[in-house]
Design an enzyme around this catalytic site. Structure first.
Site, PDB file in Angstrom:
ATOM      1  N   PRO A 116       2.404  -7.368  -1.284  1.00 14.07           N
ATOM      2  CA  PRO A 116       1.436  -8.455  -1.105  1.00 14.07           C
ATOM      3  C   PRO A 116       0.719  -8.909  -2.376  1.00 14.07           C
ATOM      4  CG  PRO A 116       0.440  -6.398  -0.440  1.00 14.07           C
ATOM      5  CD  PRO A 116       1.869  -6.072  -0.798  1.00 14.07           C
ATOM      6  N   GLY A 118      -0.610  -6.535  -5.089  1.00 12.61           N
ATOM      7  CA  GLY A 118      -1.497  -5.592  -5.761  1.00 12.61           C
ATOM      8  C   GLY A 118      -1.176  -5.410  -7.231  1.00 12.61           C
ATOM      9  N   LYS A 119       0.080  -5.131  -7.535  1.00  7.95           N
ATOM     10  CA  LYS A 119       0.469  -4.908  -8.928  1.00  7.95           C
ATOM     11  C   LYS A 119       0.462  -6.216  -9.718  1.00  7.95           C
ATOM     12  CE  LYS A 119       3.025  -0.661  -8.011  1.00  7.95           C
ATOM     13  NZ  LYS A 119       2.456  -0.502  -6.649  1.00  7.95           N
ATOM     14  N   ARG A 142       6.505 -13.047   3.302  1.00 10.24           N
ATOM     15  CA  ARG A 142       5.735 -12.142   2.447  1.00 10.24           C
ATOM     16  C   ARG A 142       5.327 -12.842   1.151  1.00 10.24           C
ATOM     17  NH1 ARG A 142       5.614  -6.745   2.835  1.00 10.24           N
ATOM     18  NH2 ARG A 142       6.097  -6.431   0.638  1.00 10.24           N
ATOM     19  N   ASP A 182       8.493  -2.483  -7.572  1.00 11.48           N
ATOM     20  CA  ASP A 182       7.837  -1.673  -6.538  1.00 11.48           C
ATOM     21  C   ASP A 182       8.833  -1.635  -5.386  1.00 11.48           C
ATOM     22  OD1 ASP A 182       6.041  -0.220  -5.119  1.00 11.48           O
ATOM     23  OD2 ASP A 182       4.659  -1.860  -4.719  1.00 11.48           O
ATOM     24  N   CYS A 235       6.810   4.495  -2.917  1.00  7.06           N
ATOM     25  CA  CYS A 235       5.781   5.249  -2.199  1.00  7.06           C
ATOM     26  C   CYS A 235       6.466   6.266  -1.288  1.00  7.06           C
ATOM     27  CB  CYS A 235       4.853   4.327  -1.415  1.00  7.06           C
ATOM     28  SG  CYS A 235       5.680   3.264  -0.213  1.00  7.06           S
TER      29      CYS A 235
END
Length: 447
Positions: A116, A118-119, A142, A182, A235
């Site tokens: 979304p 963040g990075k 997305r 990611d 993750c």
């Protein structure tokens, strides 16, 4: 609360082999509450200034991210500062990866699986006016969420696209200084945070993600310049998706090397000795893997930048709006698409064959002989950029009314104004006969 019995049997077997004597500590970590965090937007406010206006009590610093802070028992998404883009709400361990990526002000950066955002938003605070940020997500829905978060953070020099990395690699070969992956993964590090991650793990074989990860790495390798770096993160805990996939990639690409990363602030070394792992039983956060790869040699191709023909001053009604209402340089280059106008950097890559949501900063819409400014324009600049503003304190009821889309009353001349909270822009109003017609986007309004 998730108990050991709720964890898939095969996962328990795998994690026992990885952690050995630490397995029981890992299981105990499920008894702890989930950690929550915000990351301050240093494009809008200095950290020292944030400490002066911080409305939340008992914030604790995130040790691996200078801008990160833990919060408890507050609702940061309901505060006006959130709507002003002063911070991004993010799981604390997700802030770690970018801290290991050395970014120069003039770097060309690609976030390949960005939603979304963040990075991407974290990177945006590190690049300068000559740098560019291209953010991509293969899922168009997305990518729309990504677009909203990039806009809220006030990012000016970003292009937002939605394409398969394989296609991007055929167009942007050897273009970027830094590429962030990611990677889509089995999500084992999120089991404590989200019980649905366990169900997803049971529905998708790890080999499914492993294939995707390998393909994305191959595409990134083609788009990276010599001496450039790929930041690869997941993750999840699986060796297949982390150290093993990196080892396989390096075996195929002798022009790449793994850059040794130093574990500190509770972080751990990976099993290969160069990567980083975040274990939820050792830190205040969830599980992550981080690896940095460098391209040692290869061929740097000539860049294909966007063709720039028009400047703001070439649009009569648009330039009149900016001259009357802002301090914008009218020599800035712009691109018009479907009556929408974008401010674009001279360094933006060519993107005619790419599904593009935004080519740069969305300035507004051209409608007949008028210009309608965008919300993104308001979020991208500070109060001094705009000639006509109305400022409220964060405790004023007018701020909440504005964010809910209500009409405000103010004794001002007719025309456009920017509503600010404690000096930070929130959005537009258009004054007519002392009534302020609310221009705050309906999809962003406070519930």
């Amino acid at each position: 609360m998730i108990t050991e019995e709720k964890l898939p049997l095969e996962f328990r077997k795998n994690i026992k082999e990885l952690l050995e004597d630490e397995y029981s500590d890992y299981i105990k970590s499920f008894e702890q509450s989930m950690y929550k965090g915000i990351r301050i937007n240093t494009n809008k406010i200095k950290l020292t200034d944030w400490q002066e206006i911080n409305p939340f009590k008992n914030l604790e610093l995130v040790p691996w991210c200078e801008e990160g802070q833990y919060y408890q028992d507050v609702r940061p998404a309901k505060h006006p500062y959130y709507f002003a883009g002063l911070y991004y709400i993010q799981e604390p361990s997700a802030m770690a990866a970018i801290s290991f990526l050395p970014i120069n002000k003039d770097d060309f950066v690609l976030d390949l699986c960005a939603a979304p955002g963040g990075k991407s938003t974290q990177v945006s605070t590190k690049i300068g006016a000559d740098g560019i940020l291209v953010v991509n997500d293969i899922s168009f829905s997305r990518a729309r969420t990504l677009e909203k978060n990039i806009e809220a953070f006030g990012v000016k020099n970003a292009m937002i696209v939605s394409e398969d990395p394989k296609k991007l690699a055929t167009i942007w070969e050897s273009y970027f200084d830094k590429i962030i992956i990611d990677a889509p993964c089995s999500g084992e590090g999120m089991f404590r945070k989200d019980e649905n991650a366990i169900k997803s793990w049971e529905n998708f074989d790890i080999k499914y993600f492993n294939k995707l990860q390998a393909e994305i790495l191959e595409s990134a390798a083609k788009m990276l310049k010599v001496d450039g770096m790929i930041l690869y993160s997941t993750c999840t805990f699986s060796l297949l998706e982390n150290e093993n996939i990196i080892a396989n990639f390096l075996n195929k690409h002798d022009n790449f090397e793994s850059v040794p990363l130093t574990a500190k602030n509770g972080l751990s070394n990976g099993f290969d000795g160069t990567s980083i792992r975040l274990w939820p039983h050792k830190i205040k956060g969830e599980g992550h893997f981080i690896c940095l790869l460098k391209k040692k040699y290869g061929n740097n191709l000539n860049k294909l930048n966007s063709k720039l023909y028009k400047q703001l001053k070439d649009y009569k009604f648009v330039s009149l709006f900016f001259k009357e209402n802002t301090n914008m340089n009218l020599n800035e280059y712009v691109i018009e698409k479907n009556n929408k106008l974008y401010l674009i950097s001279k360094n933006m890559p060519e993107h005619e064959k790419i599904r593009t949501l935004r080519s740069g900063l969305y300035l507004g819409d051209i409608k007949q002989n008028s210009f309608i400014p965008s919300h993104a324009l308001c979020m991208a600049y500070n109060k001094d950029f705009f000639k006509y503003t109305i400022n409220f304190k964060s405790t004023d009821i007018e701020v909440i009314k504005y964010l809910k889309g209500e009409t405000l009353l103010e004794n001002v001349s007719n025309g456009y104004y920017v509503i600010c909270v404690d000096g930070f822009p929130l959005g537009w109003v258009k004054a007519l006969d002392n009534k302020l017609k609310n221009k705050y986007p309906p999809n962003l309004r406070m519930g």
